[in-house]
Write an enzyme that holds these catalytic residues in place. Sequence first.
Site, PDB file in Angstrom:
ATOM      1  N   ASP A  85       0.859  -1.172   0.000  1.00 18.52           N
ATOM      2  CA  ASP A  85       0.000   0.000   0.000  1.00 18.52           C
ATOM      3  C   ASP A  85       0.898   1.227   0.000  1.00 18.52           C
ATOM      4  OD1 ASP A  85      -1.768   2.061   0.397  1.00 18.52           O
ATOM      5  OD2 ASP A  85      -2.654   1.246   2.232  1.00 18.52           O
ATOM      6  N   ASN A 112       2.123   5.870 -10.279  1.00 20.33           N
ATOM      7  CA  ASN A 112       0.887   5.779 -11.038  1.00 20.33           C
ATOM      8  C   ASN A 112      -0.328   5.438 -10.178  1.00 20.33           C
ATOM      9  OD1 ASN A 112      -0.753   5.135 -13.639  1.00 20.33           O
ATOM     10  ND2 ASN A 112      -0.830   3.242 -12.457  1.00 20.33           N
ATOM     11  N   TYR A 176     -10.695  14.764  -7.060  1.00 19.81           N
ATOM     12  CA  TYR A 176      -9.790  14.225  -8.075  1.00 19.81           C
ATOM     13  C   TYR A 176      -8.951  15.344  -8.684  1.00 19.81           C
ATOM     14  CZ  TYR A 176      -8.302  11.513 -12.168  1.00 19.81           C
ATOM     15  OH  TYR A 176      -7.553  10.867 -13.130  1.00 19.81           O
TER      16      TYR A 176
END
Length: 325
Positions: A85, A112, A176
Site C-alpha cells: 500500500d 501511477n 480528483y
Amino acid sequence: MNALKGKVALVTGSGQGIGKGIAMYFAREEAIVITNNRSPMKNVEPPQELSREEQAAWLSMVGDAETAAREIQAFGGQAEAMFCDVANYDAVGQMMEKIVAKYGRIDIVVNNAAITESGALLSLTERDYDRQTSVKMKGAFNCCRHAVPYMIKQGGGTILNCASDAWVGLGNATVYSAANAGIVGMTKAMAMELWRHGINCNAFCPQGASPGHVAGFAKTLKTLSEAMGKEVTMSAEKKAEIDANHADSEGLAPFLAYLCTDQGKQYTAQVFSVTASGKVDVYSAPVRLREITKAQSLWTVEELAACVPSQLMPDYQNPAESRHY
C-alpha cells in the site's frame, strides 16, 4: 527495443490499466520492472451500473501486480511483483529496501497508483477526500522520499508522477482535480531540488484503456444526463477520438520511456499529456499575466471596481458559464 536495458523501474498501481501498460512497455525496452499494487486480486465484481458490454470490458482489464508480472515474463521480460500500500510510509520504505537489496539500484519510479473517482462537491464525503489524496499524493511522496536517497547515492534517476488533465480543474471531480493539482505542484518542487543530483522529475497526464475509464466514462455521461435533464450523447467523431485515446495503454508509454533515457533526461519540471493514440502535449508553465499596483495607500473598493475590469481582467470570460459539465 533496449532503450531501458538494465534499468530497474518501479511502477506503482501496475496491476491493470495505465500502470500495467507502462510496465509492459518498459519491460519490452528491457527494464527490470517491479509491478505493484496494494494487495492480490480476489473475487471482483464489475460496477452494477454498467451495461453488460461495459461489464465485460471492465472484467477483461482487471488484474494485479502478480498477473501483470506473469504477462511480462511470458514474453521474456524481467518483472517481479511486490504488493504494498503506497499510502503506508513504512511499508514503502521496506519495499524500496527490498528492491535495492535484490537489484542493487532503483533507476525509475513511476508513481501511477491512484483512486479515480468523480463527484460533485456536495456529493463527496471526508472519506472520499482521504481515499483519493492518500493514494495519489501521499503515495507519490512516500515513494519519492524513500527512492531518492538511493538515486542520489547511485548518481541519478528518473521520477514520473501520474497526474491528470483534471489538474486544471474539472467540474464534478472536485477531489480528483485537487489531488492531481497537488501532484503537479509536488513534481515541480521536487524537480527544482533534485536536478543537481542527476534526477529528472516530470508529471504526465495519461489517457489509455483501464477499468477506471470504462466505469468513469459511463458514470460521467450518466451524471451529465441527470444534471441536464436529458440523455447526453456525443458525435461519432468525438466518440472515435475518445476510443483512440483510450486504446491499449502501452501506446502512451514510449514517451515516458524516452524521458528515462540519457537523451530524455534533459527535461524536468514539465507537465505532459500523453494518450494511447500517440499524441503528446506539453502544458505551459503558469505565468503572471498582468498586475495593478497602488503605492502609499490602500486600494479602495471603488478604485478597484473602476480599474480591475479594464486593467487586470480585460479578457476575462467566466469559465463556470462558458463550460458545461
